[in-house]
Design a protein around this motif. Structure first.
Motif: not given
Length: 200
Positions: A53-69
């Motif tokens: 669960l923790s890894y998935i939460l971190v990855i989803v956050y990184l996805m949001l950051c990739a879109i923002g960047a």
């Protein structure tokens, strides 16, 4: 297997969005944390493994950051859609990511506090969102310093304030809201099974 699937999806998304971002220099600045913290985070998995669960939460956050960047945060199409649909005064995608910083990373941090730092319950529920607020505040300071040192002319884009003089403070506050919400949900999810099984 599920975590590997999420990670593969993130890599594909990141590579795709690395092509022709709105502003290449801004994209590099927005990805500095990924470049600096990504390898150590992956390497640390050999010594300490978070829950799936923790890894998935971190990855989803990184996805949001990739879109923002890719769209320099202030120009993400989803944010523009929200702005037009709800009559908002600005593109709020960056604020969504700051909220997600608390919402999605509070649980992994709580897990680390419990399993590595050995912080006794219930303190991880309180320390996790507070530590994220501290990190968020430090990050806002680093953003301003980096822009002043590297390219002051890029500041208006990189900082994404969109004319709001309280932008940094609001970003920190929504991170606190996200973290508090995550910890409330985690507490409810962990207390409920105990009530159903009083012998635990």
């Amino acid at each position: 297997m599920l975590v590997k699937g999420f990670f593969a999806a993130y890599l594909i998304l990141w590579i795709y969005l690395a092509f022709e971002p709105l502003d290449r220099f801004d994209w590099v600045l927005d990805n500095l944390l990924v470049f600096l913290l990504g390898p150590p985070f992956l390497y640390s998995a050999r010594r300490f493994r978070f829950s799936d669960l923790s890894y998935i939460l971190v990855i989803v956050y990184l996805m949001l950051c990739a879109i923002g960047a890719h769209w320099s945060y202030s120009f993400v199409p989803a944010g523009d859609w929200l702005k037009e649909s709800f009559g908002l005064g600005r593109n709020h995608y960056d604020r969504i990511v700051h909220f997600s910083f608390g919402l999605l990373l509070a649980y992994p941090l709580k897990e680390w506090l419990e399993r590595v730092a050995k912080v006794a319950s219930p303190w991880p529920y309180f320390f996790s969102p507070l530590l994220l607020v501290a990190v968020s505040a430090i990050f806002e300071c680093i953003e301003a310093i980096v822009v002043e040192m590297v390219n002051p002319d890029l500041g208006i884009i990189f900082l994404g304030a969109q004319g709001d003089i309280w932008d940094a403070q609001k970003d920190i506050i929504v991170a606190l809201y996200g973290g508090a919400l995550a910890m409330a949900a985690a507490h409810l999810a962990e207390v409920k099974p105990r009530r159903q099984n009083p012998d635990i």
